[in-house]
Write a protein that holds these residues in place. Structure first.
Motif, mmCIF file in Angstrom:
data_model
loop_
_atom_site.group_PDB
_atom_site.id
_atom_site.type_symbol
_atom_site.label_atom_id
_atom_site.label_comp_id
_atom_site.label_asym_id
_atom_site.label_seq_id
_atom_site.Cartn_x
_atom_site.Cartn_y
_atom_site.Cartn_z
ATOM 1 N N LEU A 3 11.611 44.357 -0.087
ATOM 2 C CA LEU A 3 13.241 44.709 0.183
ATOM 3 C C LEU A 3 13.527 45.935 -0.657
ATOM 4 O O LEU A 3 12.824 46.186 -1.644
ATOM 5 C CB LEU A 3 13.969 43.377 -0.278
ATOM 6 N N PRO A 4 14.638 46.565 -0.357
ATOM 7 C CA PRO A 4 15.064 47.716 -1.139
ATOM 8 C C PRO A 4 15.768 47.054 -2.470
ATOM 9 O O PRO A 4 16.446 46.006 -2.144
ATOM 10 C CB PRO A 4 15.988 48.236 -0.216
ATOM 11 N N GLY B 108 20.450 45.907 -2.481
ATOM 12 C CA GLY B 108 21.075 45.969 -1.296
ATOM 13 C C GLY B 108 21.386 47.313 -0.582
ATOM 14 O O GLY B 108 20.332 47.923 -0.591
ATOM 15 N N HIS B 109 22.395 47.567 0.043
ATOM 16 C CA HIS B 109 22.676 48.868 0.540
ATOM 17 C C HIS B 109 22.626 49.966 -0.257
ATOM 18 O O HIS B 109 22.243 51.037 0.286
ATOM 19 C CB HIS B 109 24.219 48.679 1.197
ATOM 20 N N LYS B 110 22.815 49.798 -1.655
ATOM 21 C CA LYS B 110 22.668 50.974 -2.585
ATOM 22 C C LYS B 110 21.368 51.579 -2.622
ATOM 23 O O LYS B 110 21.058 52.628 -2.601
ATOM 24 C CB LYS B 110 23.280 50.510 -4.105
ATOM 25 N N TYR C 14 18.942 50.884 -0.774
ATOM 26 C CA TYR C 14 18.440 51.440 0.640
ATOM 27 C C TYR C 14 18.956 52.755 1.132
ATOM 28 O O TYR C 14 17.949 53.581 1.409
ATOM 29 C CB TYR C 14 19.038 50.276 1.529
ATOM 30 N N SER D 216 12.394 50.527 -3.782
ATOM 31 C CA SER D 216 12.010 49.317 -3.428
ATOM 32 C C SER D 216 12.055 48.199 -4.806
ATOM 33 O O SER D 216 12.092 48.637 -5.807
ATOM 34 C CB SER D 216 10.640 49.093 -2.752
ATOM 35 N N THR D 217 12.468 47.045 -4.358
ATOM 36 C CA THR D 217 12.857 46.041 -5.678
ATOM 37 C C THR D 217 11.568 46.057 -6.342
ATOM 38 O O THR D 217 11.607 45.786 -7.670
ATOM 39 C CB THR D 217 12.985 44.510 -5.158
ATOM 40 N N PRO E 223 14.525 48.017 5.726
ATOM 41 C CA PRO E 223 15.848 48.441 5.819
ATOM 42 C C PRO E 223 16.836 47.204 5.069
ATOM 43 O O PRO E 223 16.564 46.070 5.656
ATOM 44 C CB PRO E 223 16.266 48.825 6.997
ATOM 45 N N HIS E 224 17.867 47.631 4.704
ATOM 46 C CA HIS E 224 18.945 46.648 4.281
ATOM 47 C C HIS E 224 19.064 46.064 5.448
ATOM 48 O O HIS E 224 19.825 46.597 6.397
ATOM 49 C CB HIS E 224 19.990 47.418 3.231
ATOM 50 N N GLY E 225 19.175 44.468 5.481
ATOM 51 C CA GLY E 225 19.357 43.774 6.658
ATOM 52 C C GLY E 225 18.318 43.839 7.752
ATOM 53 O O GLY E 225 18.545 42.951 8.726
ATOM 54 N N THR F 273 8.689 49.218 3.284
ATOM 55 C CA THR F 273 9.929 48.851 2.909
ATOM 56 C C THR F 273 10.744 48.440 4.128
ATOM 57 O O THR F 273 10.861 49.111 4.941
ATOM 58 C CB THR F 273 10.675 49.696 2.048
#
Ligand SMILES: NC(=O)c1ccc[n+]([C@@H]2O[C@H](COP(=O)([O-])OP(=O)(O)OC[C@H]3O[C@@H](n4cnc5c(N)ncnc54)[C@H](O)[C@@H]3O)[C@@H](O)[C@H]2O)c1
Length: 358
Positions: free
Chosen positions: A227-228, A231-233, A235, A183-184, A151-153, A149
């Motif tokens: 992707l996580p 988003g940031h949550k 992640y 992860s998504t 990281p966010h960004g 995975t």
């Protein structure tokens, strides 16, 4: 073509494969039951699709048959176990049972499991606790080999799918089992799509250049990253899971350069009866879930469910109708039979005594 296979026959075949790969009957049947149960509840990503990989890891000594965990620390409500790279389905079961035992004695049981083989569907461990009338929170991380995975960004593999699960008994209805990767999408679901020649939904994966893609082939060939969720949550949650299931229990967080997949789990089991009677707790959980589900539906075809409902529905349906296996998974199972000395034709005859799915 998709085959529909009765779950008990599949379980029997998978048990034989693991015995052929060197596991005791007991171990083979525990691993097989866990894998087939994942198919039954609808998480094909953590079902028999894993057999070929696990046998391959056994052959390469990346994981070892017939190992029990070693107790590193046992102090009141807390224990730390070393999984010694045993098969995760067995090792995680021992960790879960120890946490249940401690919760029965102390009201809470906290067990950190290091250095385990892949522990499979985490919800299975949360559900084992709920069936024992207790509440579970499980955090699972992966070191090294399992990096997946971004990281966010970010755009490459730095953490793993880092799942977590919560299990709550609901004796009058379906147990509450919330069981997700951070992860998504779980990597196993990308593999299932790859086997079926399907795409994955938008916003789930990146290719090796860090560009969004829907193509599982690009994810595996390049390799890309997942992707996580959220988003940031998601992640932040993934990082928290990694620290709780890794550094906190004296194990490792995600890191490159480890040649095999090592999983860590922090399982916390709480006995709800310490705060109130079993009946009062059960009534409140049931009332709450009923209240939430009574919300007016967003559209006539929407259904309001609680975590765990879909899995139990799938289980009933698949016990009745059989488990669907795609061609690639079936071919891999047969090839694995041969690799461990099981006659492929005999295996096929046993399991194909039920007609293929339309
Ligand atoms: N061992 C590992 O390293 C590892 C890593 C990643 C994932 N996994 C496993 O993979 C499996 C799949 O993970 P995932 O992230 O793809 O899960 P997912 O996205 O399918 O979510 C599953 C959870 O969401 C609930 N759910 C689904 N639809 C719902 C709805 N409409 N309303 C309410 N609840 C709903 C389910 O009951 C379940 O609790 C899990 O069993 C997980 O433990 C294991």
């Amino acid at each position: 073509m998709v085959r529909r296979v009765p779950h008990l026959k599949l379980q029997d075949l998978v048990t034989k494969i693991f015995v052929g790969a060197g596991c005791s009957e007991q171990e083979a049947s525990e691993v097989s039951e866990h894998l087939v149960d994942s198919n039954l509840v609808g998480h094909d990503s953590h079902g028999v699709i894993r057999v070929a990989t696990y046998v391959n890891w056994l052959e390469k000594k990346m994981v070892f048959a017939n190992r029990e965990p070693k107790v590193v620390l046992d102090e009141g409500a807390l224990a730390i176990l070393d999984g010694r790279l045993g098969l995760g389905q067995v090792i995680a079961a021992r960790a879960t049972d120890l946490a249940i035992e401690k919760a029965t004695k102390h009201g809470i049981g906290v067990v950190g499991l290091r250095n385990s083989g892949h522990i499979g569907r985490v919800g299975a461990w949360a559900h084992r606790v709920a069936r024992a009338g207790k509440v579970a929170v499980c955090f699972v991380n992966t070191t090294g080999f399992g990096l997946l995975t971004a990281p966010h960004g970010g755009t490459d593999r730095r953490i793993s799918a880092n799942p977590f699960a919560v299990g709550v008994p609901n004796p009058g209805g379906v147990d509450f089992i919330f069981d997700i990767s951070t992860s998504t999408i779980a990597e196993g679901k990308i593999r299932v799509a790859f086997h079926r020649g399907e795409k994955v939904p938008d916003g789930c994966i990146l290719d090796g250049e860090g560009k969004p893609t829907n193509d599982p082939e690009k994810f595996y060939a390049d390799p890309g990253s997942i992707l996580p969720f959220g988003g940031h949550k998601g992640y932040g949650m993934a990082l928290a899971v990694d620290i709780l299931a890794g550094a906190l229990i004296g194990a490792s967080c995600s890191r490159p350069g480890v040649p095999q997949l090592e999983q860590g789990m922090l399982i916390i089991v709480v006995d709800p009866e310490r705060a109130q009677s079993r009946e009062v707790f059960a009534e409140e959980v049931a009332r709450f879930l009923e209240f939430v589900k009574a919300s007016p539906k967003a559209s006539p075809d929407t259904e309001i469910l609680a975590p765990g409902d879909i899995e139990e529905r799938n289980r009933s349906q698949r016990i009745a109708d059989g488990i669907e296996l795609d061609d690639k998974t079936w071919a891999e199972l047969l090839a694995t039979c041969e690799s461990v000395g099981i006659d492929k034709d005999a295996a096929m005859r046993t399991i194909e005594s039920q007609a293929p799915a339309p």
